[in-house]
Design a protein around this motif. Structure first.
Motif, PDB file in Angstrom:
ATOM      1  N   GLY A  87       0.601  -1.152   0.054  1.00  0.00           N
ATOM      2  CA  GLY A  87       0.009   0.087  -0.131  1.00  0.00           C
ATOM      3  C   GLY A  87       0.738   1.338   0.148  1.00  0.00           C
ATOM      4  N   TYR A  88       2.025   1.158  -0.483  1.00  0.00           N
ATOM      5  CA  TYR A  88       2.902   2.306  -0.575  1.00  0.00           C
ATOM      6  C   TYR A  88       2.185   3.565  -1.460  1.00  0.00           C
ATOM      7  N   GLU A  89       2.133   4.688  -1.030  1.00  0.00           N
ATOM      8  CA  GLU A  89       1.526   5.658  -1.805  1.00  0.00           C
ATOM      9  C   GLU A  89       2.684   6.591  -2.521  1.00  0.00           C
ATOM     10  N   GLN A  90       3.875   6.369  -1.873  1.00  0.00           N
ATOM     11  CA  GLN A  90       5.113   7.261  -2.397  1.00  0.00           C
ATOM     12  C   GLN A  90       6.319   6.204  -2.085  1.00  0.00           C
ATOM     13  N   LEU A  91       6.908   6.023  -3.312  1.00  0.00           N
ATOM     14  CA  LEU A  91       8.305   5.238  -3.402  1.00  0.00           C
ATOM     15  C   LEU A  91       9.696   5.907  -3.144  1.00  0.00           C
ATOM     16  N   THR A  92      10.537   5.671  -2.531  1.00  0.00           N
ATOM     17  CA  THR A  92      11.842   6.201  -2.497  1.00  0.00           C
ATOM     18  C   THR A  92      12.564   6.152  -3.753  1.00  0.00           C
ATOM     19  N   GLU A  93      13.701   6.783  -3.946  1.00  0.00           N
ATOM     20  CA  GLU A  93      14.324   6.870  -5.346  1.00  0.00           C
ATOM     21  C   GLU A  93      14.897   5.276  -5.380  1.00  0.00           C
ATOM     22  N   ARG A  94      15.189   4.698  -4.606  1.00  0.00           N
ATOM     23  CA  ARG A  94      15.672   3.464  -4.696  1.00  0.00           C
ATOM     24  C   ARG A  94      14.706   2.575  -5.060  1.00  0.00           C
ATOM     25  N   GLN A  95      13.583   2.631  -4.347  1.00  0.00           N
ATOM     26  CA  GLN A  95      12.468   1.702  -4.666  1.00  0.00           C
ATOM     27  C   GLN A  95      11.919   1.746  -5.905  1.00  0.00           C
ATOM     28  N   LEU A  96      12.053   3.177  -6.581  1.00  0.00           N
ATOM     29  CA  LEU A  96      11.833   3.363  -8.054  1.00  0.00           C
ATOM     30  C   LEU A  96      12.477   2.555  -8.850  1.00  0.00           C
ATOM     31  N   LYS A  97      13.794   2.780  -8.442  1.00  0.00           N
ATOM     32  CA  LYS A  97      14.756   2.180  -9.586  1.00  0.00           C
ATOM     33  C   LYS A  97      14.651   0.633  -9.536  1.00  0.00           C
ATOM     34  N   LEU A  98      14.333   0.067  -8.368  1.00  0.00           N
ATOM     35  CA  LEU A  98      14.040  -1.201  -7.975  1.00  0.00           C
ATOM     36  C   LEU A  98      12.553  -1.931  -8.829  1.00  0.00           C
ATOM     37  N   SER A  99      11.910  -1.148  -9.040  1.00  0.00           N
ATOM     38  CA  SER A  99      10.599  -1.615  -9.570  1.00  0.00           C
ATOM     39  C   SER A  99      10.639  -1.295 -11.078  1.00  0.00           C
ATOM     40  N   GLY A 106       8.846  -0.688   5.986  1.00  0.00           N
ATOM     41  CA  GLY A 106       8.714   0.154   4.689  1.00  0.00           C
ATOM     42  C   GLY A 106       8.058   1.551   5.043  1.00  0.00           C
ATOM     43  N   LYS A 107       7.420   1.819   6.193  1.00  0.00           N
ATOM     44  CA  LYS A 107       6.777   2.903   6.309  1.00  0.00           C
ATOM     45  C   LYS A 107       7.767   3.944   7.191  1.00  0.00           C
ATOM     46  N   VAL A 108       8.727   3.114   7.693  1.00  0.00           N
ATOM     47  CA  VAL A 108       9.999   3.954   8.648  1.00  0.00           C
ATOM     48  C   VAL A 108      10.770   4.372   7.361  1.00  0.00           C
ATOM     49  N   GLU A 109      10.987   3.745   6.243  1.00  0.00           N
ATOM     50  CA  GLU A 109      11.845   4.074   5.146  1.00  0.00           C
ATOM     51  C   GLU A 109      11.589   5.275   4.655  1.00  0.00           C
ATOM     52  N   LEU A 110      10.060   5.452   4.359  1.00  0.00           N
ATOM     53  CA  LEU A 110       9.488   6.483   3.835  1.00  0.00           C
ATOM     54  C   LEU A 110       9.579   7.716   4.796  1.00  0.00           C
ATOM     55  N   GLU A 111       9.522   7.526   6.035  1.00  0.00           N
ATOM     56  CA  GLU A 111       9.618   8.656   7.052  1.00  0.00           C
ATOM     57  C   GLU A 111      11.061   9.218   6.849  1.00  0.00           C
TER      58      GLU A 111
END
Length: 275
Positions: free
Chosen positions: A96-108, A223-228
């Motif tokens: 349910g991530y509404e926003q991805l980190t730069e790293r997560q965007l690259k991984l996806s 995962g939520k902590v990472e976004l924070e």
């Protein structure tokens, strides 16, 4: 319950592989990729490594089949990138991530997944899948261990490195080729019972099934902590802010019982962001 979860993940993986197969088929990759018989500009030590691998594969498959099998290995490398990226995207959606980190965007993203995880590591993780082994066998590989695919791609990346005009790309490709050879060798030694540096290979080949762990409640909370973290990452330059942040996150996400778990995540993220 664990068996049900495993079966569910296998089903998801099968659906993801169908999507990856379609994407790679649409790329219309070449059916033959020629390899040089030796390297001309890489130096004697690297050329000797290349020749040993080239001769091993020639003896095993025959010189007439090398171009076809190199192309097949490259196809499976592309499948590795697409299937891994699609799995990442699926996990983030389930979480349910509404926003991805730069790293997560690259991984996806299939085009950038291997830039994060490494070309050889990405392929190595893909080789753990049962469906991969069956596909490779039908493509003509002798799949007692599937490591020939790593060796073919190692040779291919060295060929690419030799013609690259960008030094950084050249060095990265050489490093990836050597990593492919090391992972291949480490896995073979594991199968015959010889002690070897296999930690990285074991980690990469279990990553697909570790995705299930990410869907557990604590994994979702982390995962939520990472976004924070990324919302306030500049604050971590301030002495003591890491511990303050960890305490705040532990109160906000009580499913993470141990504050040290958050501190470890912070350390990892700071290293990724060069903070």
């Amino acid at each position: 319950m664990e068996n049900d979860n495993f079966a569910f993940l296998e089903q998801v993986q099968q659906e993801i592989m169908e999507l990856a197969n379609k994407a790679v088929t649409d790329m219309q990759l070449p059916t033959k990729v020629d390899l040089s018989q030796k390297l001309l500009t890489m130096g004697s030590v690297l050329n000797r490594t290349y020749l040993v691998k080239f001769d091993e594969l020639t003896e095993k498959y025959g010189v007439d089949h090398l171009s076809r099998l190199t192309a097949i290995a490259n196809k499976h490398y592309k499948l590795a990138c697409y299937s891994a990226a699609y799995l990442e995207k699926w996990v983030y959606a389930v979480q349910g991530y509404e926003q991805l980190t730069e790293r997560q965007l690259k991984l996806s993203n299939p085009e950038s997944y291997a830039d994060v995880e490494g070309l050889a590591n990405t392929l190595n993780g893909y080789l753990a899948l049962t469906s991969t082994i069956k596909a490779l066998e039908s493509d003509g590989f002798q799949c007692e261990d599937c490591n020939d695919v790593l060796d073919f791609m190692g040779l291919y990346w060295l060929n690419m490195a030799e013609v690259s005009e960008v030094n950084s790309d050249k060095y990265d490709l050489i490093a990836e080729a050597l990593n492919a050879f090391n992972l291949s060798y480490g896995d073979r030694m594991f199968h015959v019972g010889i002690s070897s540096d296999r930690d990285e290979a074991t980690y990469q080949r279990s990553k697909v099934h570790k995705k299930l762990k990410a869907l557990e409640p604590v994994g979702v909370e982390l995962g939520k902590v990472e976004l924070e973290f990324y919302k306030v990452k500049n604050q971590f330059k301030r002495y003591g802010y890491g511990a303050e942040f960890a305490r705040k996150m532990q109160r906000k996400y009580p499913l993470i019982i141990d504050e040290k778990t958050i501190l470890k995540l912070i350390t990892k993220l700071k290293k990724l962001e060069n903070i």
